[in-house]
Scaffold this active site. Sequence first.
Site, PDB file in Angstrom:
ATOM      1  CD  GLU A  74      -2.849   1.255   0.193  1.00 24.72           C
ATOM      2  OE1 GLU A  74      -3.730   0.408   0.088  1.00 24.72           O
ATOM      3  OE2 GLU A  74      -2.712   2.188  -0.625  1.00 24.72           O
TER       4      GLU A  74
ATOM      5  CB  VAL B 131       0.804   4.048  -5.085  1.00 27.38           C
ATOM      6  CG1 VAL B 131       0.379   5.141  -6.056  1.00 27.38           C
ATOM      7  CG2 VAL B 131       1.385   2.891  -5.840  1.00 27.38           C
TER       8      VAL B 131
ATOM      9  N   GLY C 208      14.343  18.689   1.981  1.00 25.58           N
ATOM     10  CA  GLY C 208      14.306  17.224   2.012  1.00 25.58           C
ATOM     11  C   GLY C 208      13.186  16.630   1.172  1.00 25.58           C
TER      12      GLY C 208
ATOM     13  CD  GLU D 145      15.779  10.360  -3.731  1.00 26.34           C
ATOM     14  OE1 GLU D 145      16.649   9.888  -4.479  1.00 26.34           O
ATOM     15  OE2 GLU D 145      14.745   9.768  -3.405  1.00 26.34           O
TER      16      GLU D 145
ATOM     17  CE  LYS E 299       5.003   7.574  -5.883  1.00 29.87           C
ATOM     18  NZ  LYS E 299       5.151   8.985  -5.498  1.00 29.87           N
TER      19      LYS E 299
END
Length: 430
Positions: free
Chosen positions: A128, A131, A186, A189, A204
């Site tokens: 779960e 996504v 944050g 990346e 996704k």
Amino acid sequence: MDLYIGLLGCGTVGAGVVSLVRRRAGKVADMTGSRPVVKTILVRDTTKDRGVPFEHERLTTNPDDVLHDDAIQVVVETIGGIEPAKTYILEALKRKKHVVTANKDLIAVHGPEILRVAAENRVSVLFEAAVGGAIPLVGPLKENLTANEVTDLKGIINGTTNFILSEMTARHIDFEEALAMAQELGYAEADPSSDVDGLDAARKLVILSSIGFQTQVHLSDVRVEGIRHITATDVRYADELGYVIKLLAVGRDRGGELTLAVRPTLIPKVHPLAHVSDAYNALYVRGDAAGDLMFFGRGAGRMPTASAVVGDIISLIRNLKLGYVVSSPNGGAATTKPVVDREDERYKYYFRLLAQDQPGVFASIAQLFGENHASMETVLQKRVRGSCAEIVIVTHDISSSKARRMIADLKALEHLHAVECVMPVEPVAE
Ligand SMILES: NC(=O)c1ccc[n+]([C@@H]2O[C@H](COP(=O)([O-])OP(=O)(O)OC[C@H]3O[C@@H](n4cnc5c(N)ncnc54)[C@H](OP(=O)(O)O)[C@@H]3O)[C@@H](O)[C@H]2O)c1
């Protein structure tokens, strides 16, 4: 009775899982008779401060301490990436351990193999958290909506790009500056390509489409375009015209033929998706019986993602009591639906062009649109850079194939310097 969990990885998500399992253990024991306990945690560096105090949990750098421990029934993978996560998950399944993972990269690409090995070993794989972070999407598509033919999946499923586009809109800043902010906070990346080039959203969409459309979708089936080329200028024009720009993931099933795309799109400000800002995610689902549904919430972060992971652990414990194994994402659907690049899908299109500021140039552009039967809904002729004029055109509905052909034709026009940005416009309501 204690139910032992082995945790692979203890970073942002893993540390959240440790504290949430502890917080919910008593309640789960009351509900199911089994108390979840994180027994062993695999990391690279056992001395690192992870923001959670460890009590009875044992930290290790040896994966066998989790994978070869017969007392561990459930392995939770929060390492991320393909390897070594894939090897560890397959090993756990072959050793008859159930697996919960938050790893979209792995499930999107190797999901079928992982689910096959799980089925062969009669154990469950739940994902779960892969996504939409905290938002329940996999469960509703797999369980609650199975009475429906799902025809449309449409949403904002990458928080990083949504944060960047929201900041570009709110602060009138360019992509690079908004990206730097996202990295500082944050949200992005150091190498942001997977997010900003649309790959994360595409992965996704593969997972959601495979479940929602009950078929097997591959990453290469998705037409992907990222947001690097979107400028503060586009965001400003969009605003002036009554739109916001969002990276939209769209999956459609039309009579058993699928179209799948991730691309920047102009969304009318009155559309509910226009109000999904910052790192939030939202997904529209249309089912033939349920009608339109919208799921909204935090798509990432320590506790929101841990909420989905621990929810899966609790489902697993309940299923174990019932002797129920969950390893198929789509009820074992054998159907294969073709994915087509539908040439006839019709949208309004936004064109931003850079042309020589001289008489006759706009007339030649207008003629080209006329020859293509692409009538113009809105035209803005704006700022002049040196001897250049910026022309923004929003068309009435045209097919995607026509929009593509027109880009090529426009590029060939004399005195037109560049087709700087072309995006579809989402209708207010279908
Ligand atoms: N962060 C989110 O908001 C979010 C949301 C949804 C889904 N996810 C998914 O959740 C997963 C984890 O993400 P995250 O943000 O928690 O990652 P993270 O903060 O980078 O944590 C990764 C953890 O895995 C460990 N690890 C990495 N490589 C390893 C190796 N070879 N052997 C053993 N341990 C290793 C690291 O150990 P050390 O700490 O010792 O280096 C670290 O504890 C990913 O699949 C991600 O896509 C994350």
